[in-house]
Design a protein around this motif. Structure first.
Motif, PDB file in Angstrom:
ATOM      1  N   TRP A  37       0.810  -1.207   0.000  1.00  0.00           N
ATOM      2  CA  TRP A  37       0.000   0.000   0.000  1.00  0.00           C
ATOM      3  C   TRP A  37       0.848   1.264   0.000  1.00  0.00           C
ATOM      4  CZ3 TRP A  37      -4.077  -1.289   4.321  1.00  0.00           C
ATOM      5  CH2 TRP A  37      -4.853  -2.370   3.912  1.00  0.00           C
ATOM      6  N   CYS A  38       2.126   1.128   0.264  1.00  0.00           N
ATOM      7  CA  CYS A  38       3.011   2.295   0.393  1.00  0.00           C
ATOM      8  C   CYS A  38       3.183   2.992  -0.952  1.00  0.00           C
ATOM      9  CB  CYS A  38       4.371   1.855   0.925  1.00  0.00           C
ATOM     10  SG  CYS A  38       5.520   3.201   1.164  1.00  0.00           S
ATOM     11  N   ASN A  39       3.000   4.321  -0.946  1.00  0.00           N
ATOM     12  CA  ASN A  39       3.164   5.078  -2.181  1.00  0.00           C
ATOM     13  C   ASN A  39       4.519   5.777  -2.265  1.00  0.00           C
ATOM     14  OD1 ASN A  39       2.909   7.193  -0.403  1.00  0.00           O
ATOM     15  ND2 ASN A  39       0.981   7.944  -1.222  1.00  0.00           N
ATOM     16  N   PRO A  61       8.379   0.024  -9.193  1.00  0.00           N
ATOM     17  CA  PRO A  61       8.432  -0.774  -7.990  1.00  0.00           C
ATOM     18  C   PRO A  61       9.735  -1.569  -7.917  1.00  0.00           C
ATOM     19  CG  PRO A  61       7.040  -1.855  -9.620  1.00  0.00           C
ATOM     20  CD  PRO A  61       7.569  -0.597 -10.241  1.00  0.00           C
ATOM     21  N   PRO A  62      10.129  -2.151  -6.841  1.00  0.00           N
ATOM     22  CA  PRO A  62       9.503  -2.098  -5.538  1.00  0.00           C
ATOM     23  C   PRO A  62      10.223  -1.109  -4.622  1.00  0.00           C
ATOM     24  CG  PRO A  62      11.015  -3.929  -5.602  1.00  0.00           C
ATOM     25  CD  PRO A  62      11.142  -3.219  -6.922  1.00  0.00           C
ATOM     26  N   LEU A  87       1.067   1.934   7.180  1.00  0.00           N
ATOM     27  CA  LEU A  87       1.570   1.733   8.542  1.00  0.00           C
ATOM     28  C   LEU A  87       0.428   1.856   9.536  1.00  0.00           C
ATOM     29  CD1 LEU A  87       4.869   3.744   8.510  1.00  0.00           C
ATOM     30  CD2 LEU A  87       4.628   1.434   9.358  1.00  0.00           C
ATOM     31  N   THR A  88       0.254   0.842  10.348  1.00  0.00           N
ATOM     32  CA  THR A  88      -0.720   0.874  11.425  1.00  0.00           C
ATOM     33  C   THR A  88      -0.052   0.344  12.685  1.00  0.00           C
ATOM     34  OG1 THR A  88      -1.538  -1.324  10.838  1.00  0.00           O
ATOM     35  CG2 THR A  88      -2.731   0.556   9.912  1.00  0.00           C
ATOM     36  N   MET A 117       6.889 -15.643  -1.058  1.00  0.00           N
ATOM     37  CA  MET A 117       6.181 -15.284   0.161  1.00  0.00           C
ATOM     38  C   MET A 117       4.972 -14.415  -0.155  1.00  0.00           C
ATOM     39  SD  MET A 117       9.547 -14.308   2.376  1.00  0.00           S
ATOM     40  CE  MET A 117       8.778 -14.122   3.947  1.00  0.00           C
ATOM     41  N   GLU A 118       4.033 -14.344   0.785  1.00  0.00           N
ATOM     42  CA  GLU A 118       2.863 -13.496   0.625  1.00  0.00           C
ATOM     43  C   GLU A 118       3.267 -12.037   0.757  1.00  0.00           C
ATOM     44  OE1 GLU A 118      -0.376 -14.459   3.174  1.00  0.00           O
ATOM     45  OE2 GLU A 118      -0.102 -16.603   2.899  1.00  0.00           O
ATOM     46  N   GLU A 119       2.469 -11.149   0.181  1.00  0.00           N
ATOM     47  CA  GLU A 119       2.772  -9.717   0.214  1.00  0.00           C
ATOM     48  C   GLU A 119       2.791  -9.150   1.622  1.00  0.00           C
ATOM     49  OE1 GLU A 119       3.639  -7.349  -2.101  1.00  0.00           O
ATOM     50  OE2 GLU A 119       3.979  -9.069  -3.377  1.00  0.00           O
ATOM     51  N   SER A 120       1.965  -9.665   2.532  1.00  0.00           N
ATOM     52  CA  SER A 120       1.850  -9.069   3.857  1.00  0.00           C
ATOM     53  C   SER A 120       2.908  -9.574   4.836  1.00  0.00           C
ATOM     54  CB  SER A 120       0.462  -9.332   4.432  1.00  0.00           C
ATOM     55  OG  SER A 120       0.247 -10.716   4.532  1.00  0.00           O
ATOM     56  N   THR A 121       3.841 -10.392   4.392  1.00  0.00           N
ATOM     57  CA  THR A 121       4.904 -10.866   5.273  1.00  0.00           C
ATOM     58  C   THR A 121       6.122  -9.973   5.123  1.00  0.00           C
ATOM     59  OG1 THR A 121       5.703 -12.380   3.583  1.00  0.00           O
ATOM     60  CG2 THR A 121       4.143 -13.263   5.160  1.00  0.00           C
TER      61      THR A 121
END
Length: 128
Positions: A37-39, A61-62, A87-88, A117-121
């Protein structure tokens, strides 16, 4: 109670472990990153009072950046300025480790693709 006295007698310290399984809703634990999600605006880097967040490489990217939990104050300023919500503040607070290097995380989308790997790792790299 008897076990507590035995522990004090054997170790000379008083320690009781009370874990918080469900922290309060507004509890600020370690920052959680959704790097897809980072721009790349770098608002979090500029806002961080301890420079715990840094950009490694700005290819798009990336985007590659580091998050050093050993420097992080869990203040939540990075979450406040992050417009896309990358970021949360999470609820994890148990970060104790015997090795400081384990607190440095690099987020790298290409490395995750290469490793399948998955994107959220995240990808742990240690000190470089």
């Amino acid at each position: 109670m008897i076990q507590l006295f035995k522990q004090i007698w054997n170790t000379g310290t008083v320690t009781m472990t009370k874990s918080v399984d469900n922290p309060p809703e507004r509890f600020r634990g370690k920052p959680v990153v959704q790097d897809e999600w980072c721009n790349g605006c770098e608002a979090c880097v500029k806002m961080c009072p301890t420079q715990a967040i840094s950009i490694v490489e700005r290819k798009t990217p990336p985007l590659q950046f580091r998050l050093d939990y050993s420097k992080c104050l869990f203040c939540g300023l990075c979450e406040e300025v992050c417009e896309p919500g990358a970021l949360t503040m999470g609820h994890e607070y148990r970060l104790a480790t015997g090795e400081k290097d384990k607190l440095l995380i690099r987020f790298d989308a290409k490395a995750k693709q290469d490793l399948g790997m998955e994107e959220s790792t995240y990808v742990y790299v240690g000190r470089e």
